[in-house]
Write an enzyme that holds these catalytic residues in place. Structure first.
Site, short mmCIF file in Angstrom:
data_model
loop_
_atom_site.label_atom_id
_atom_site.label_comp_id
_atom_site.label_asym_id
_atom_site.label_seq_id
_atom_site.Cartn_x
_atom_site.Cartn_y
_atom_site.Cartn_z
N LYS A 93 0.86 -1.19 0.00
CA LYS A 93 0.00 0.00 0.00
C LYS A 93 0.89 1.23 0.00
CE LYS A 93 -3.88 2.22 0.42
NZ LYS A 93 -3.45 2.95 -0.81
N GLN A 114 7.21 4.02 3.98
CA GLN A 114 5.80 3.63 4.01
C GLN A 114 5.60 2.33 4.78
OE1 GLN A 114 3.80 5.77 1.70
NE2 GLN A 114 2.11 5.15 2.98
N LYS A 129 5.48 2.13 -3.01
CA LYS A 129 5.36 3.47 -3.59
C LYS A 129 5.62 3.35 -5.08
CE LYS A 129 4.66 7.61 -1.87
NZ LYS A 129 4.09 8.01 -0.57
N ASP A 169 -0.21 10.91 -4.29
CA ASP A 169 0.91 11.54 -3.60
C ASP A 169 1.13 12.84 -4.39
OD1 ASP A 169 3.05 10.72 -1.41
OD2 ASP A 169 4.19 11.69 -2.98
N1 GLU Z 1 1.04 9.09 -0.35
C1 GLU Z 1 0.50 9.07 0.96
C2 GLU Z 1 1.57 8.77 1.98
O1 GLU Z 1 2.68 9.23 1.82
C3 GLU Z 1 -0.73 8.18 1.08
C4 GLU Z 1 -0.59 6.78 0.63
C5 GLU Z 1 -1.90 5.99 0.59
O2 GLU Z 1 -2.95 6.54 0.92
O3 GLU Z 1 -1.82 4.82 0.21
O4 GLU Z 1 1.37 8.15 2.99
#
Ligand code: GLU
Length: 450
Positions: A93, A114, A129, A169
């Site tokens: 995710k 992440q 990502k 993002d």
């Molecule tokens: N891009 C966001 C982060 O840096 C959200 C990622 C998501 O919702 O999967 O956490």
């Protein structure tokens, strides 16, 4: 014979050698390793199984060509990636970033971060990502649509609601998610929760747009409370003017704080009277809908100044929220903030402080909320969007706001538990690293060596 605990310098040299030229990735791994190596020294099962070494090696990286045609009929070629870092605790995710500054190193650092962030939420989500060096700035709507369709024509075979669930993002918002979801559905014939950050008409969650920025302020509120301080009446400097910055500003204003600055890649605006709800609504229209530049704020509202080519860290404030991008706040900026008696620095963007800057804050005893804890509210509500999609339900905004508040309180509690030092002070960086690591590490131990 038991294995000896790795030496931090040797470990990082190994990471550097295996990932030549990937400075952002090495930086993110080092920031975590500095806390995890001493921690695994007391937990032999983790270092015997080489858990950190394994998390710092992405499960896989898919890289692909993205061809599209611009409005003048030129054929354009860009590169797309998906970095699937670790799926020990749930499906991969993490967001997709479209920006000229995207490289494999940037996406690897983001996927690594992440993994810890998603673990901290307590929800079943692994870390990933992706994105492209495609720069959506100045592109027409049709060009963005054609790019997104081409990007998804390859990505769709690597993702799925139980394998990998991308989201937005930098450079990827509701418009891009819409085009990509449409293409996925067209290619597979399936309507399923394969992306989050969707619009409400087709399975998006209430509060997802606001969640990262609101979550940053909920986390800040917890930090201040633990230090016997409150938000009301505090002045705040914010960088950025995207989704995270503007929703953090909105929540700060609602909590009685005074927001003095916003920025974009060209410069920052300083409004000594502070932004109110009306001014903020105007900025939302400017940045999120009309895609204009922040300098236009000064043509609209008198009393504000524009500082071209500069970041806002020299403006005196109680609270600083870097919400733009990685490494935007360096050692000198940290010194300026510390000299101006900043009380708390909380990261809305991913890794916005350089290692030297975050060290300076910690040494000066300033409350410092690292991104992987403070900005986890966005992906947390993405996790709730996944639950709503698989349960075929849609929850009310108030219910989700209550859940987000509790999630941020819970992340704060985990950081305090693992981050309190012998003098009783809380090192949020250490707390977030250890708490995020432990859950992933225990899951990996359960699976054996695979
Ligand atoms: N891009 C966001 C982060 O840096 C959200 C990622 C998501 O919702 O999967 O956490």
């Amino acid at each position: 014979m038991p294995k000896t605990v790795p030496d931090l310098r040797e470990f990082i040299e190994g990471v550097r050698e295996r990932n030549p030229g990937q400075e952002e990735f090495v930086q993110a791994v080092e920031d975590v390793a500095r806390d995890i190596i001493p921690f695994v020294a007391d937990n032999s099962r983790y270092h015997e199984a080489e858990i950190l070494r394994r998390i710092a090696e992405p499960d896989r990286i898919v890289s692909f060509r993205v061809c599209w045609e611009d409005d003048k009929r030129n054929v354009r070629v860009e590169r797309g990636w998906r970095v699937q870092n670790n799926n020990a605790v749930g499906p991969y995710k993490g967001g997709l970033r479209f920006s000229g500054s995207v490289t494999e190193s940037v996406l690897k650092f983001l996927a690594f971060e992440q993994t810890f962030k998603n673990s901290l939420t307590g929800l079943p989500m692994g870390g990933a990502k992706g994105g492209s060096n495609f720069n959506p700035k100045g592109k027409s709507d049709r060009e963005v649509m054609r790019f997104c369709q081409s990007f998804m024509s390859e990505l769709y075979r690597h993702i799925g609601p139980d394998t990998d669930v991308p989201a937005g993002d930098i450079g990827v918002g509701a418009r891009e998610i819409g085009y990509m979801f449409g293409q996925y559905k067209k290619l597979t014939g399936r309507w399923e929760g394969v992306l989050t950050g969707k619009a409400s008409e087709y399975g998006g969650s209430n509060l997802r747009t606001e969640a990262t920025g609101y979550g940053v302020v909920y986390f800040l509120r917890e930090m201040l409370e633990a230090a016997d301080e409150e938000l009301d009446g505090k002045s705040a400097v914010i960088s950025g003017s995207g989704n995270v910055a503007l929703h953090a500003a909105e929540k700060l204003i609602a909590e009685g704080a005074k927001v003095l600055t916003l920025s974009d890649s060209d410069g920052f605006i300083h409004d000594p009277d502070g932004l109110d709800e009306e001014k903020l609504e105007w900025v939302k229209g400017l940045k999120l809908e009309r895609r204009g530049r922040i300098s236009e704020y000064c043509e609209q509202f008198s009393g504000a100044d524009y500082h071209e080519g500069k970041a806002p860290w020299g403006v005196g404030c109680d609270i600083a929220l870097p919400c733009a991008t990685q490494n935007e706040l360096d050692k000198q900026a940290a010194k300026n903030l510390i000299g101006n008696q900043v009380k708390a620095v909380v990261e809305g963007a991913n890794m916005p402080s350089t290692t030297e800057a975050s060290d300076a804050f910690r040494e000066a005893g300033i409350l410092f909320g690292p991104a992987k804890a403070a900005n986890a509210g966005g992906v947390a509500v993405s996790g709730l969007e996944m639950s709503q999609n698989s349960g075929r339900v849609s929850w009310e905004r108030d219910k989700l706001d209550g859940m987000l508040t509790e999630l941020m309180q819970d992340i704060h509690r985990k950081c305090v538990e693992d981050g309190r030092n012998d003098e009783g002070a809380i090192d949020y960086v250490r707390g977030a690293n250890i708490a995020g690591f432990r859950k992933v590490a225990d899951a990996m131990l359960a699976f054996g060596v695979v």
